[in-house]
Design an enzyme around this catalytic site. Structure first.
Site, mmCIF file in Angstrom:
data_model
loop_
_atom_site.group_PDB
_atom_site.id
_atom_site.type_symbol
_atom_site.label_atom_id
_atom_site.label_comp_id
_atom_site.label_asym_id
_atom_site.label_seq_id
_atom_site.Cartn_x
_atom_site.Cartn_y
_atom_site.Cartn_z
ATOM 1 N N THR A 168 -7.142 -6.666 -11.193
ATOM 2 C CA THR A 168 -8.490 -6.391 -10.677
ATOM 3 C C THR A 168 -8.635 -7.105 -9.334
ATOM 4 O OG1 THR A 168 -9.337 -8.147 -12.127
ATOM 5 C CG2 THR A 168 -9.593 -5.878 -12.881
ATOM 6 N N THR A 180 -18.972 -3.525 -4.924
ATOM 7 C CA THR A 180 -19.118 -2.734 -3.696
ATOM 8 C C THR A 180 -17.898 -2.812 -2.819
ATOM 9 O OG1 THR A 180 -20.182 -4.626 -2.615
ATOM 10 C CG2 THR A 180 -21.615 -3.008 -3.672
ATOM 11 N N ASN A 203 -17.099 -12.387 -5.325
ATOM 12 C CA ASN A 203 -17.961 -12.080 -6.457
ATOM 13 C C ASN A 203 -19.335 -11.562 -6.043
ATOM 14 O OD1 ASN A 203 -16.643 -12.780 -9.183
ATOM 15 N ND2 ASN A 203 -15.977 -14.391 -7.795
ATOM 16 N N THR A 253 -11.107 -14.469 -19.059
ATOM 17 C CA THR A 253 -10.825 -13.131 -18.537
ATOM 18 C C THR A 253 -9.384 -12.949 -18.113
ATOM 19 O OG1 THR A 253 -11.565 -11.420 -17.069
ATOM 20 C CG2 THR A 253 -11.551 -13.617 -16.161
ATOM 21 N N GLU A 273 -9.788 -16.468 -7.802
ATOM 22 C CA GLU A 273 -10.436 -15.737 -6.706
ATOM 23 C C GLU A 273 -10.745 -16.667 -5.537
ATOM 24 O OE1 GLU A 273 -12.540 -12.228 -9.347
ATOM 25 O OE2 GLU A 273 -13.656 -14.052 -8.921
ATOM 26 N N LYS A 287 -2.683 -10.428 -16.073
ATOM 27 C CA LYS A 287 -3.651 -10.314 -14.995
ATOM 28 C C LYS A 287 -4.741 -11.343 -15.235
ATOM 29 C CE LYS A 287 -7.292 -8.652 -14.932
ATOM 30 N NZ LYS A 287 -8.715 -9.156 -15.104
#
Length: 408
Positions: A158, A408, A403, A195, A281, A184
């Site tokens: 992702t 978008t 995040n 996650t 991230e 992942k």
């Protein structure tokens, strides 16, 4: 680390999940995501004894429920299908029906028993699966253009920036056993099965209950010892498939090489876990918190988790600020038995606290050390023999950017 014959395990360069005999994998773009690959699969030539560990989030997604039920009943999986870009989570009755259809279509396409198909999804929560695209993806399995482990590794990502894979080999009963893994995970990572999707394959023969016990053991020392941002998701699981193609004597706790197998499985799980933590991230650094001298292993785990979960520690590492007071603060709120007069802390080899007192050190040396890609924060509580390691990453401006615009 589980104590046994470490030198008897060989880590394979660029190892992956199709290195164990009898496994194949692939991936493709079916249209859930704009351009990136978003549908993948793993297949064993024969039903593989399978164990699973799942997220502790109270809201468990439909694919996870389906997979968990299959493994609980049959103890075997032959095909795993995965989509990214859509979690099929919090999607009500329709989400469950969609996950079931995903399973049924994959069973027909691969010619396997329905109870031997696992499904997994990852991505945005609360949006129904685009089943027309999922159907297209499943019907494309077997196309030579989509075969290959690299395609699978990319299809499950992702917000990850890199694929995550590993494999090791060891000898059991005169057979060369291989264990491979792929995963992942980048955001919404926190201890207690957060996650991530983790897939581990092996060509060893392993008894079902023993495999489940082994997975729980290694997860507690690996996947449950990482954090990125403190959030736990709804879809996440780690599966291990053992297809027995090397025809060793089935492994269980009584087998003379059981501890060796357990350590090899631990190496694979820990390698994947560190890759996830390091790819948090927006992350620029991997943080490793090593705690020893605790009253128990559980206490050591809680202290290590508190350190890597601290936003103040994470931002200090990002800014290369050797502000060790933030580490002390995190230890203090870990709610574990602590004697402040005994604590020792070091940044790598740079000692900053000894027996509860500050140690003079060169701030410039501390800053240079914290600029490294991997930062070790070492703590000795001098209050027992418990020890543990946890992994996390720094907290950067890019985490907020990623995040804030996730959809978008």
């Amino acid at each position: 680390m589980i104590a046994t014959e470490a030198k008897a395990i060989l880590k394979i360069e660029d190892g992956h999940i199709t290195m164990p005999k009898g496994f194949s994998a692939g991936g493709l773009h079916c249209g859930i995501r704009r351009k990136k690959l978003d549908f993948g699969w793993i297949h064993s030539e024969n039903p593989a004894t399978t164990a699973g560990v799942y997220t502790l989030n109270a809201f468990q997604a439909a694919p996870l429920k389906i997979t968990k039920e299959c493994i609980n009943k049959s103890k075997e999986i032959q095909t795993v299908v995965v989509n990214s870009g859509n979690a099929n989570s919090f999607t009500g009755k329709q989400g469950l029906l969609d996950a079931l259809e995903m399973q049924e279509l994959a069973a027909k396409k691969m010619g396997v028993d329905l109870k031997h198909v696992a499904v997994a999804s990852t991505g945005v929560i609360g949006v129904s699966l685009p089943m027309d695209k999922i159907r297209t993806g499943i019907q494309s399995i077997g196309n030579p253009d989509h075969e290959g482990v690299e395609n699978f590794e990319e299809a499950i990502l992702t917000t990850d920036t890199v694929t995550k894979h590993i494999a090791v080999q060891l000898e059991i009963d005169g057979k060369t056993i291989t264990i491979g893994g792929a995963a992942k995970g980048s955001g919404m990572i926190h201890p207690n099965m957060a996650t991530m999707l983790g897939f581990i394959t092996t060509d060893a023969a392993v008894e079902a209950d023993s495999l489940q016990n082994a997975l729980r053991t290694v997860v507690d020392k690996s996947f449950n010892m990482i954090t990125v941002d403190g959030d736990s998701s709804t879809n996440d699981m780690v599966l291990v498939m053992a297809n027995g193609q090397q025809k060793n004597e089935p492994l269980n706790e009584a087998h003379p090489k059981w501890l060796l197998f357990l350590q090899a499985l631990q190496m694979v799980s820990e390698g994947l876990s560190k890759s996830i933590a390091g790819d948090g991230e927006g992350a620029t650094k991997l943080i490793e918190a090593n705690v020893k001298g605790a009253p128990s292993e559980l206490a050591a785990k809680q202290v290590a988790k508190a350190i890597i979960s601290s936003n103040l520690v994470k931002t200090a590492v990002y800014g290369a600020d050797p502000n060790w007071g933030r580490i002390i603060t995190a230890i203090g709120y870990s709610e574990q038995p602590i004697n402040p007069d005994k604590i020792c802390v070091s940044l790598g080899d740079i000692e900053v606290v000894r027996d509860g007192c500050p140690v003079d050190f060169d701030e410039a040396d501390g800053k240079r050390y914290l600029e490294k890609e991997t930062v070790l924060l070492n703590v000795d509580l001098q209050n027992g023999i418990g020890e543990a390691t946890a992994w996390g990453c720094d907290l950067t401006y890019d985490y907020v950017k990623i995040n804030a615009s996730y959809r978008t």
